[in-house]
Structure formats: C-alpha cells, structure tokens
Scaffold this motif. Structure first.
Motif, mmCIF file in Angstrom:
data_model
loop_
_atom_site.group_PDB
_atom_site.id
_atom_site.type_symbol
_atom_site.label_atom_id
_atom_site.label_comp_id
_atom_site.label_asym_id
_atom_site.label_seq_id
_atom_site.Cartn_x
_atom_site.Cartn_y
_atom_site.Cartn_z
ATOM 1 N N LEU A 16 31.082 -0.928 -9.472
ATOM 2 C CA LEU A 16 29.838 -1.695 -8.737
ATOM 3 C C LEU A 16 29.120 -0.510 -8.150
ATOM 4 O O LEU A 16 27.934 -0.567 -8.120
ATOM 5 C CB LEU A 16 30.777 -2.261 -7.619
ATOM 6 N N ALA A 17 29.698 0.427 -7.695
ATOM 7 C CA ALA A 17 28.985 1.848 -7.426
ATOM 8 C C ALA A 17 27.983 2.113 -8.350
ATOM 9 O O ALA A 17 26.900 2.607 -7.950
ATOM 10 C CB ALA A 17 29.985 2.953 -6.562
ATOM 11 N N MET A 18 28.222 2.093 -9.653
ATOM 12 C CA MET A 18 27.657 2.507 -10.656
ATOM 13 C C MET A 18 26.268 1.613 -10.705
ATOM 14 O O MET A 18 25.395 2.069 -10.906
ATOM 15 C CB MET A 18 28.323 2.813 -11.773
ATOM 16 N N HIS A 19 26.627 0.428 -10.553
ATOM 17 C CA HIS A 19 25.639 -0.673 -10.929
ATOM 18 C C HIS A 19 24.628 -0.383 -9.527
ATOM 19 O O HIS A 19 23.367 -0.565 -9.818
ATOM 20 C CB HIS A 19 26.053 -1.982 -10.784
ATOM 21 N N VAL A 21 23.809 2.565 -7.878
ATOM 22 C CA VAL A 21 23.077 3.641 -8.186
ATOM 23 C C VAL A 21 22.065 3.294 -9.273
ATOM 24 O O VAL A 21 21.150 3.781 -9.141
ATOM 25 C CB VAL A 21 24.081 4.704 -8.565
ATOM 26 N N LEU A 22 22.606 2.529 -10.191
ATOM 27 C CA LEU A 22 21.240 2.263 -11.004
ATOM 28 C C LEU A 22 20.182 1.584 -10.787
ATOM 29 O O LEU A 22 19.156 1.611 -11.038
ATOM 30 C CB LEU A 22 22.186 1.728 -12.492
ATOM 31 N N PHE A 23 20.727 0.677 -9.985
ATOM 32 C CA PHE A 23 19.592 -0.305 -9.445
ATOM 33 C C PHE A 23 18.806 0.300 -8.325
ATOM 34 O O PHE A 23 17.584 0.169 -8.500
ATOM 35 C CB PHE A 23 20.506 -1.499 -8.674
ATOM 36 N N VAL A 24 19.020 1.324 -7.643
ATOM 37 C CA VAL A 24 18.369 2.012 -6.678
ATOM 38 C C VAL A 24 17.361 2.951 -7.566
ATOM 39 O O VAL A 24 16.287 2.888 -7.248
ATOM 40 C CB VAL A 24 19.083 2.834 -5.727
ATOM 41 N N LEU A 25 17.880 3.691 -8.503
ATOM 42 C CA LEU A 25 17.173 4.458 -9.522
ATOM 43 C C LEU A 25 16.131 3.617 -9.968
ATOM 44 O O LEU A 25 15.020 4.387 -10.211
ATOM 45 C CB LEU A 25 17.900 5.050 -10.369
ATOM 46 N N VAL A 26 16.474 2.742 -10.720
ATOM 47 C CA VAL A 26 15.336 1.917 -11.385
ATOM 48 C C VAL A 26 14.156 1.409 -10.427
ATOM 49 O O VAL A 26 13.185 1.490 -10.681
ATOM 50 C CB VAL A 26 15.941 0.763 -12.091
ATOM 51 N N ARG A 27 14.423 1.013 -9.441
ATOM 52 C CA ARG A 27 13.584 0.628 -8.313
ATOM 53 C C ARG A 27 12.691 1.825 -7.914
ATOM 54 O O ARG A 27 11.577 1.594 -7.887
ATOM 55 C CB ARG A 27 14.226 0.038 -6.989
ATOM 56 N N ARG A 28 13.196 2.985 -7.688
ATOM 57 C CA ARG A 28 12.363 4.043 -7.444
ATOM 58 C C ARG A 28 11.399 4.579 -8.779
ATOM 59 O O ARG A 28 10.299 4.798 -8.364
ATOM 60 C CB ARG A 28 13.403 5.161 -6.982
ATOM 61 N N TRP A 29 12.171 4.379 -9.843
ATOM 62 C CA TRP A 29 11.229 4.766 -11.156
ATOM 63 C C TRP A 29 9.911 3.597 -11.123
ATOM 64 O O TRP A 29 9.009 4.022 -11.710
ATOM 65 C CB TRP A 29 11.832 4.647 -12.223
ATOM 66 N N MET A 30 10.324 2.402 -10.825
ATOM 67 C CA MET A 30 9.234 1.393 -10.933
ATOM 68 C C MET A 30 8.251 1.534 -9.917
ATOM 69 O O MET A 30 7.020 1.457 -10.141
ATOM 70 C CB MET A 30 9.731 -0.175 -10.850
ATOM 71 N N ASP A 31 8.510 1.849 -8.569
ATOM 72 C CA ASP A 31 7.630 2.399 -7.646
ATOM 73 C C ASP A 31 6.723 3.488 -8.187
ATOM 74 O O ASP A 31 5.360 3.360 -7.879
ATOM 75 C CB ASP A 31 8.275 2.374 -6.244
ATOM 76 N N ARG A 32 7.269 4.381 -8.527
ATOM 77 C CA ARG A 32 6.634 5.648 -8.989
ATOM 78 C C ARG A 32 5.751 5.345 -10.102
ATOM 79 O O ARG A 32 4.510 5.570 -10.006
ATOM 80 C CB ARG A 32 7.628 6.791 -9.261
ATOM 81 N N ASP A 33 6.014 4.530 -10.896
ATOM 82 C CA ASP A 33 4.986 4.261 -12.387
ATOM 83 C C ASP A 33 4.179 3.322 -11.833
ATOM 84 O O ASP A 33 2.955 3.468 -12.288
ATOM 85 C CB ASP A 33 5.976 3.350 -13.263
ATOM 86 N N LEU A 34 4.301 2.485 -10.820
ATOM 87 C CA LEU A 34 3.368 1.699 -10.304
ATOM 88 C C LEU A 34 2.277 2.467 -9.446
ATOM 89 O O LEU A 34 0.984 2.326 -9.855
ATOM 90 C CB LEU A 34 3.944 0.649 -9.234
ATOM 91 N N ALA A 35 2.640 3.644 -8.783
ATOM 92 C CA ALA A 35 1.500 4.475 -8.033
ATOM 93 C C ALA A 35 1.032 5.315 -9.068
ATOM 94 O O ALA A 35 -0.287 5.195 -9.175
ATOM 95 C CB ALA A 35 2.498 5.266 -7.214
ATOM 96 N N LEU A 36 1.471 5.863 -10.158
ATOM 97 C CA LEU A 36 0.871 6.630 -11.337
ATOM 98 C C LEU A 36 -0.097 5.788 -12.028
ATOM 99 O O LEU A 36 -0.981 6.172 -12.501
ATOM 100 C CB LEU A 36 2.001 7.255 -12.037
ATOM 101 N N SER A 37 0.211 4.599 -12.228
ATOM 102 C CA SER A 37 -0.620 3.558 -13.275
ATOM 103 C C SER A 37 -1.768 3.511 -12.291
ATOM 104 O O SER A 37 -2.766 3.204 -13.296
ATOM 105 C CB SER A 37 0.078 2.214 -13.415
#
Length: 84
Positions: A16-19, A21-37
C-alpha cells in the motif's frame, strides 16, 4: 501460525505504501509535464512555467483548477530568445 499473519500484514502495508508513493510521483510528473507542454521548446519559458507551477503549489491551487491557472500564467509568459 501467528507469524504468518504478521508477515501478510507487513507485506500488505508495504505494498500500500508503495502504491501511494507511486501515485504521488505520477501526479507530480503529470503536473510538471502539463506546465512544460505549455512552454514549448523555449528554455526561458520552460523555467518560467516551472516557477509558476511552484507558485501554484505554494498558493494551494486545487488540482482541478491547475490547468486553467497555468494557461493564464502561460499567456503572461515572457517571450524567449529563440523566437526571432
């Protein structure tokens, strides 16, 4: 027999902890990609948009409002040096 339950519980909590962490990391990456796009290929605009993303996080912009907030910020972005 009791040790089996402990092992299952520990492994389940770790999964559960791993999931999470992965969920939070993917959300950060998505937000960063949105800004960079929205910045395109211009390094000046990319840095500016990443700073606006950080500002949005500091101001507590809700995730559902983030795209509109970044679009308004992109409209105010400075012109970079490559668009000559």
């Amino acid at each position: 027999m009791n040790l089996d339950y402990v092992v299952v519980g520990v492994v389940s909590l770790l999964a559960l902890a791993m999931h999470v962490v992965l969920f939070v990391l993917v959300r950060r990456w998505m937000d960063r990609d949105l800004a960079l796009s929205m910045a395109g290929d211009d390094p000046v605009r990319r840095a500016w948009m990443l700073e606006r993303l950080a500002q949005a996080k500091r101001e507590g912009v809700r995730r559902r409002d983030l795209q509109a907030w970044l679009e308004r910020a992109a409209a105010e972005a400075p012109a970079g040096g490559q668009g000559v």
